[in-house]
Enzyme design. Structure first.
Site, PDB file in Angstrom:
ATOM      1  N   ASP A 120       0.815  -1.207   0.000  1.00  0.00           N
ATOM      2  CA  ASP A 120       0.000   0.000   0.000  1.00  0.00           C
ATOM      3  C   ASP A 120       0.856   1.267   0.000  1.00  0.00           C
ATOM      4  O   ASP A 120       1.792   1.408   0.796  1.00  0.00           O
ATOM      5  CB  ASP A 120      -0.901  -0.010   1.242  1.00  0.00           C
ATOM      6  CG  ASP A 120      -1.799   1.208   1.325  1.00  0.00           C
ATOM      7  OD1 ASP A 120      -2.686   1.345   0.469  1.00  0.00           O
ATOM      8  OD2 ASP A 120      -1.596   2.034   2.240  1.00  0.00           O
ATOM      9  N   HIS A 134       4.745   5.347  -1.856  1.00  0.00           N
ATOM     10  CA  HIS A 134       5.263   6.714  -1.896  1.00  0.00           C
ATOM     11  C   HIS A 134       5.288   7.352  -0.509  1.00  0.00           C
ATOM     12  O   HIS A 134       5.962   8.363  -0.308  1.00  0.00           O
ATOM     13  CB  HIS A 134       4.419   7.579  -2.841  1.00  0.00           C
ATOM     14  CG  HIS A 134       2.947   7.491  -2.583  1.00  0.00           C
ATOM     15  ND1 HIS A 134       2.128   6.587  -3.215  1.00  0.00           N
ATOM     16  CD2 HIS A 134       2.145   8.186  -1.740  1.00  0.00           C
ATOM     17  CE1 HIS A 134       0.887   6.737  -2.792  1.00  0.00           C
ATOM     18  NE2 HIS A 134       0.865   7.699  -1.891  1.00  0.00           N
ATOM     19  N   GLU A 190       1.634  -0.025  -4.808  1.00  0.00           N
ATOM     20  CA  GLU A 190       0.745   1.091  -5.129  1.00  0.00           C
ATOM     21  C   GLU A 190       1.577   2.346  -4.962  1.00  0.00           C
ATOM     22  O   GLU A 190       2.172   2.571  -3.911  1.00  0.00           O
ATOM     23  CB  GLU A 190      -0.459   1.152  -4.194  1.00  0.00           C
ATOM     24  CG  GLU A 190      -1.371   2.333  -4.528  1.00  0.00           C
ATOM     25  CD  GLU A 190      -2.260   2.773  -3.372  1.00  0.00           C
ATOM     26  OE1 GLU A 190      -3.268   3.459  -3.639  1.00  0.00           O
ATOM     27  OE2 GLU A 190      -1.945   2.454  -2.216  1.00  0.00           O
ATOM     28  N   ASP A 246      -2.619   4.143 -11.973  1.00  0.00           N
ATOM     29  CA  ASP A 246      -3.782   5.027 -11.889  1.00  0.00           C
ATOM     30  C   ASP A 246      -3.960   5.871 -13.142  1.00  0.00           C
ATOM     31  O   ASP A 246      -5.082   6.261 -13.480  1.00  0.00           O
ATOM     32  CB  ASP A 246      -3.678   5.933 -10.657  1.00  0.00           C
ATOM     33  CG  ASP A 246      -4.227   5.276  -9.398  1.00  0.00           C
ATOM     34  OD1 ASP A 246      -4.824   4.188  -9.507  1.00  0.00           O
ATOM     35  OD2 ASP A 246      -4.044   5.843  -8.307  1.00  0.00           O
ATOM     36  N   LEU A 258      -3.788   5.020 -16.239  1.00  0.00           N
ATOM     37  CA  LEU A 258      -4.656   4.349 -17.204  1.00  0.00           C
ATOM     38  C   LEU A 258      -6.100   4.373 -16.716  1.00  0.00           C
ATOM     39  O   LEU A 258      -7.025   4.607 -17.504  1.00  0.00           O
ATOM     40  CB  LEU A 258      -4.209   2.908 -17.446  1.00  0.00           C
ATOM     41  CG  LEU A 258      -5.057   2.215 -18.522  1.00  0.00           C
ATOM     42  CD1 LEU A 258      -4.818   2.837 -19.889  1.00  0.00           C
ATOM     43  CD2 LEU A 258      -4.801   0.723 -18.571  1.00  0.00           C
TER      44      LEU A 258
END
Length: 582
Positions: free
Chosen positions: A244, A247, A281, A306, A308
Site C-alpha cells: 500500500d 510513496h 501502489e 492510476d 490508465l
C-alpha cells in the site's frame, strides 16, 4: 516449551504474563528480551514494560482472539491441513487479478464464505485473488488500512486458520492469492508499538506518523516489516503482496526498504520453488520501482497504474473534476495505452508541477503495470461510494472493460464490476472511541466538501448501514442486464487466454488510432484490433475483419464497419494474397 521474545530496547525491565502468571525476561545487547516457558497453543499472553501495570499485546502477535487491546494468543498453523503441495504458483505476466474485501464480498463476511464464491471467479477467467488487508484492527468493520497488529489476522474474518483454509481452497482451484499489506502507517487505535521501541519517526504522512525506516533503531523496524512480508509468503503460502502507498515510505538509506524486501523475497522464492510477487501502489509514476535491480531499479514485479484508470474513466464518463482534469481526451488515452504513464516528466495541473518519469518500454513489460476500470479507492473514495454502474450505461461499462482486459497490461477487476453491481462500496469504520469516530466522520465530510459534494450526502462511516450497503448482492447475477455484462467479461477474458497477440505483455506491439471528432478509438494488438465507439451515435470506422466479440451487432460495409453508439467490436485481421492485413 514456548519461546517468548520481544524487542524493547528502551525498557529497563520486561516481563511476560502467560495465562495469568508473570515471569521475568532477560535482555541481550540488541534490546531483545526472551524467556522459555511451558505454554500450549492458545495460551494467552502479553508483555509488561518497566513498572507499567498494563499488559500489552505482542507486536508480532500471531493471533488476537479478543481484539487488538486484548492478550495475544500462542498460535501455530497446522501444516498438516495444507493440501497444496503440488501448487507451483503463478507469475504476474499472464495473470488476471480480482480485488475483493472479505467483509463485503459475501453476506457472512468470512474467509469460509468467500471460498463458496471461488468457482464464480474461476468461471470468469480470474487467475489471482487479491484480498484487501486482513491484519488486526480495532473494531469489527474496516477497509483494513487501520491495522495495528500486522502479524495477526482479523478474528471476525476467521483468524489465521480461516486465512489458511482460504489460501488452500484458492490453490486447489488454480487461483493464486495476493494479500494487501500496509507498511507506511499504523491505525489510530490499538497501536502500542511506540511503547516497545522507535517504530515511528517524527515525520507524518496522510494517515499519521511515518514509520521509522532510516533513523536510529530502524534496523529492527525494517526487520519487523520484512519478516512480516516473508511470513505471509512462507507460512501462509501467499503468492503476492500488494504494498500500500509506497510513496509514503520515507527512506533515505542507500538501499531502500523496497529493494531490501525484493532481495529477500527473491531468496525465499528460490527456496520454496514458486514465484513470489511484489506489487506496489504508488502515485509517483516512477518506473524505477518496477525496473530490475540489474538495470538500476528496485526490482519489484508490478505496480498499480492510476494513469490508465484516469484516462479510461475520464474518456468514457466525461468526468473532469479533481485529478481527472488532465485526462479525458482520446489522445491522452492513446498515450497511456501505448506508453504506460500519461504523466511522464510532464506537467500535472492537479499537482501544479511536472510529474512522473517516462517508462522504458524496452526494459519494463506492460504486464508490470496493473490496469483497472475501478478499485476500492476509485469507488470508495467517491463521496457516495457509487460504482460506474450507477452513472454509466451497459455499453460504456463494456467499453471500459474491453480497453482494460485487452490491453498489454495486467488486468485487475474490483469485486462485482463483472456484472455491473449496483451496490456501492462506501468507506466504513467501527472505531469504539466516540471522539475518533466523530473525527473520522467529520474529516470525510470536509474532504468531500472541497470537491463539491454536500456534507449531507456523505455516508457516516460509523453507521453499520454504511457497511451493510457495501456488501455485494449476488442475486443481481440473475438479472438480464447484469448477466449480459458478465458474459461480456467472460468473453473478453477468454479472448485474452486464446490469442497470443492480446496476451503479449510488451508495449511494442500496441498501436492506437482515434478520431476525436467522431469519438472512436482503435487499439491494435498485432493482428487483433479493438474498436470502441465512445459517442452516443453510431459511427463507421475504416476497419474490417473477422468479428471475435462485440457489445452490439456491427455491420461491415464498403467504407469499413458500422459500430453502434456506446459499443465496441473486436476484429481479427484478414490478410489478402499479398499478406497485407487490414
Amino acid at each position: 516449551m514456548t519461546l517468548f521474545e520481544v524487542w524493547a530496547p528502551r525498557a529497563r525491565r520486561v516481563r511476560v504474563e502467560v495465562d495469568g502468571r508473570v515471569s521475568e525476561m532477560s535482555a541481550d545487547t540488541s534490546g531483545w528480551w526472551r524467556v522459555e516457558l511451558a505454554a500450549g497453543d492458545d495460551a494467552r499472553y502479553g508483555f509488561l514494560l518497566d513498572d507499567d501495570p498494563a499488559v500489552l499485546p505482542d507486536p508480532r502477535s500471531p493471533r488476537q482472539p479478543d481484539g487488538v487491546h486484548g492478550h495475544s494468543a500462542v498460535h501455530t498453523l497446522d501444516t498438516g491441513r495444507w493440501t497444496d503441495s503440488g501448487w507451483t504458483g503463478r507469475p504476474l505476466a499472464g495473470s488476471v487479478i480480482y480485488e475483493l474485501h472479505i467483509g463485503t464480498f459475501t453476506p457472512e463476511g468470512t474467509f469460509d464464505a468467500a471460498i463458496g464464491r471461488l468457482d464464480h471467479l474461476v468461471a470468469l477467467g480470474i487467475t489471482t485473488v487479491e484480498v484487501m488487508p486482513v491484519n488486526a484492527f480495532n473494531g469489527v468493520r474496516n477497509w483494513g488500512y487501520d491495522g495495528v497488529l500486522w502479524y495477526a489476522v482479523h478474528e471476525p474474518y476467521g483468524g489465521p486458520d480461516g486465512l489458511q483454509r482460504f489460501v488452500d481452497a484458492c490453490h486447489a482451484r488454480g487461483l493464486a492469492v495476493a494479500l494487501d499489506v500496509v507498511y507506511n502507517h499504523l491505525g489510530p487505535s490499538g497501536n502500542y508499538l511506540p511503547r516497545f521501541g522507535p517504530y515511528l519517526s517524527e515525520g507524518r504522512n496522510t494517515w499519521g506518523q511515518s514509520v521509522n525506516l532510516d533513523g536510529p533503531g530502524s534496523d529492527e523496524v525494517r526487520r519487523f516489516i520484512v519478516d512480516n512480508a516473508l511470513r505471509w509468503f512462507d507460512e501462509f503460502h501467499i503468492d503476492a503482496l500488494r504494498l500500500d502507498a509506497v510513496h509514503a515510505l520515507v527512506d533515505h538509506r542507500a538501499i531502500h526498504l523496497l529493494e531490501q524486501l525484493a532481495v529477500e523475497v527473491e531468496r525465499l522464492s528460490a527456496r520454496v520453488g514458486r514465484p513470489l510477487t511484489l506489487i506496489a501502489e504508488s502515485d509517483l509514476n516512477d518506473p524505477r520501482l518496477i525496473t530490475a535491480r540489474a538495470a538500476g531499479g528496485f526490482g519489484l514485479h508490478g505496480q498499480w497504474n492510476d494513469d490508465l484508470h484516469h484516462a479510461v474513466h475520464a474518456a468514457v464518463s466525461g468526468e473532469r473534476q479533481g485529478y481527472y482534469a488532465d485526462f479525458g481526451s482520446l489522445g491522452c488515452l492513446s498515450e497511456t495505452l501505448r506508453r504506460g504513464f500519461f504523466h511522464a516528466a510532464t506537467y500535472s495541473s492537479f499537482r501544479g508541477r511536472v510529474h512522473g518519469r517516462p517508462l522504458n518500454t524496452r526494459v519494463v513489460p506492460g504486464s508490470a503495470l496493473l490496469a483497472y476500470t475501478c478499485t476500492h479507492d476509485q469507488v470508495g473514495n467517491r463521496a457516495l461510494g457509487d460504482r460506474p454502474s450507477a452513472y454509466l450505461d451497459g455499453g460504456q461499462l463494456a467499453i471500459k472493460a474491453a480497453l482494460v482486459l485487452l490491453s498489454a497490461y495486467t488486468p485487475m477487476l474490483f469485486m462485482g464490476e463483472e456484472w455491473g453491481a449496483r451496490t456501492p462500496f462506501q468507506f466504513f469504520t467501527s472505531h469504539p472511541e466516540p471522539e475518533l469516530a466523530a473525527a473520522v466522520a467529520h474529516g470525510r465530510k470536509e474532504e468531500f466538501a472541497e470537491h463539491g459534494w454536500a456534507a449531507a450526502e456523505v455516508p457516516d462511516p460509523q453507521d453499520p448501514a454504511t457497511f451493510e450497503r457495501s456488501k455485494l448482492n449476488w442475486a443481481e447475477l440473475g438479472e438480464p442486464e447484469q448477466a449480459r455484462l458478465l458474459e461480456c467479461y467472460r468473453t473478453l477474458l477468454a479472448l485474452r487466454r486464446e490469442y497470443a497477440d492480446i496476451a503479449d505483455p510488451w508495449l511494442a506491439g500496441v498501436g492506437v488510432e482515434f478520431d476525436d471528432d467522431k469519438g472512436w478509438i482503435a487499439v491494435c494488438r498485432n493482428r487483433i484490433r479493438l474498436v470502441c465507439n465512445l459517442s452516443a451515435a453510431a459511427v463507421v470506422v475504416p476497419f474490417v475483419g473477422a468479428v471475435l466479440a462485440s457489445w452490439d451487432e456491427v455491420e461491415p460495409n464498403a467504407a469499413g464497419t458500422a459500430v453502434p453508439g456506446h459499443s465496441f467490436v473486436v476484429l481479427e485481421a484478414v490478410s489478402d494474397r499479398a499478406g497485407n492485413a487490414w
